[in-house]
Design a protein around this motif. Structure first.
Motif, PDB file in Angstrom:
ATOM      1  N   LYS A 129       0.811  -1.216   0.000  1.00  0.00           N
ATOM      2  CA  LYS A 129       0.000   0.000   0.000  1.00  0.00           C
ATOM      3  C   LYS A 129       0.852   1.276   0.000  1.00  0.00           C
ATOM      4  N   LYS A 164      -5.879   2.640   1.209  1.00  0.00           N
ATOM      5  CA  LYS A 164      -5.605   2.815  -0.205  1.00  0.00           C
ATOM      6  C   LYS A 164      -4.121   3.157  -0.382  1.00  0.00           C
ATOM      7  N   LYS A 165      -3.644   3.077  -1.604  1.00  0.00           N
ATOM      8  CA  LYS A 165      -2.236   3.341  -1.896  1.00  0.00           C
ATOM      9  C   LYS A 165      -1.798   4.704  -1.347  1.00  0.00           C
TER      10      LYS A 165
END
Length: 204
Positions: free
Chosen positions: A106, A157-158
Motif C-alpha cells: 500500500k 488505499k495506496k
C-alpha cells in the motif's frame, strides 16, 4: 570446463542465500550473522534494578486492583490476574512479516506497533480467559508528523492510511455497512491487521 562454470554457480548460490536471509520472514541465516539489519544492543534494554522497580510497582498497585476485580466478577472462583502473556517467536515473526508486506503493497511506511492493554470480555468463548488482561498489537505509521498513529494497512488505499480509530468507531456504532469504508470484504466480523492470540498465565 568445470572451472568455467564454478564461479557462476558459486555466485548464484550466494545470491540465493543472501536473498533468503533478507526476506521478511528471516528464517535463514548466512554463517553466524543475523538476518536483521541491526543486531547490536538496543537502547530499549533495561537493567534488572529497573525491572524489579517496575514489577514491584505493578504488583503493589494495579495488580492488586485487578486481582480484586477478577475475584469480584468470578464470584471468588479466581483471584489471580494475568502474570504474563507469551507469544511464540515464529508467530511473532510471521505477524511482523505479514504487516510489513501489506504495508509495503500500500506504499505506507510501517513505523512500529502500538501495544494496547485490554481484557477478554466476561462472555469470552474460553471461560478460563474471561476478564483476564491481555495485549493487542496494532500497526502504526506517520500521520501529521506523529510516528505512532494506529492504522489499518489491510483496507488502506495506496499511500493513504486508514486509521484504526475510524474502524473502531464505525463497528462500535454499527455503521460500517453504510460508511465510505464499506466494500465487498465487509462482514459482521471484519478482519483487522491487529493481533492478539497471546497465551496468558494463568490459566496456562
Amino acid at each position: 570446463m568445470k572451472t568455467k562454470f564454478l564461479k557462476p554457480t558459486i555466485l548464484v548460490l550466494f545470491s540465493i542465500l543472501f536473498y533468503s536471509c533478507n526476506t521478511t520472514t528471516c528464517n535463514h541465516q548466512l554463517e553466524s550473522k543475523s538476518c536483521y539489519p541491526n543486531d547490536s544492543l538496543p537502547s530499549q534494554v533495561i537493567t534488572y534494578s529497573e525491572m524489579i522497580n517496575m514489577m514491584d510497582a505493578y504488583d503493589n498497585g494495579a495488580k492488586k486492583e485487578l486481582n480484586k476485580y477478577l475475584k469480584k466478577v468470578s464470584k471468588g472462583k479466581d483471584s489471580v490476574s494475568t502474570k504474563y502473556s507469551w507469544y511464540k517467536l515464529e508467530d511473532l515473526k510471521q505477524y511482523i512479516a505479514y504487516v510489513e508486506r501489506i504495508s509495503k503493497e500500500k506504499d505506507i511506511t510501517l513505523t512500529g506497533f502500538r501495544i494496547i492493554p485490554s481484557s477478554y470480555p466476561k462472555d469470552h468463548k474460553n471461560p478460563k480467559l474471561r476478564n483476564r488482561t491481555t495485549l493487542i498489537f496494532t500497526p502504526t505509521t506517520v500521520v501529521n508528523n506523529k510516528m505512532d498513529v494506529a492504522f489499518e494497512p489491510l483496507y488502506s488505499k495506496k499511500g493513504k492510511p486508514t486509521l484504526v480509530e475510524d474502524y473502531l468507531n464505525l463497528v462500535r456504532n454499527n455503521k460500517l455497512k453504510n460508511s465510505s469504508f464499506s466494500n465487498e470484504r465487509y462482514s459482521d466480523s471484519l478482519l483487522s491487521s491487529s493481533a492478539n492470540r497471546l497465551r496468558p498465565s494463568p490459566p496456562y
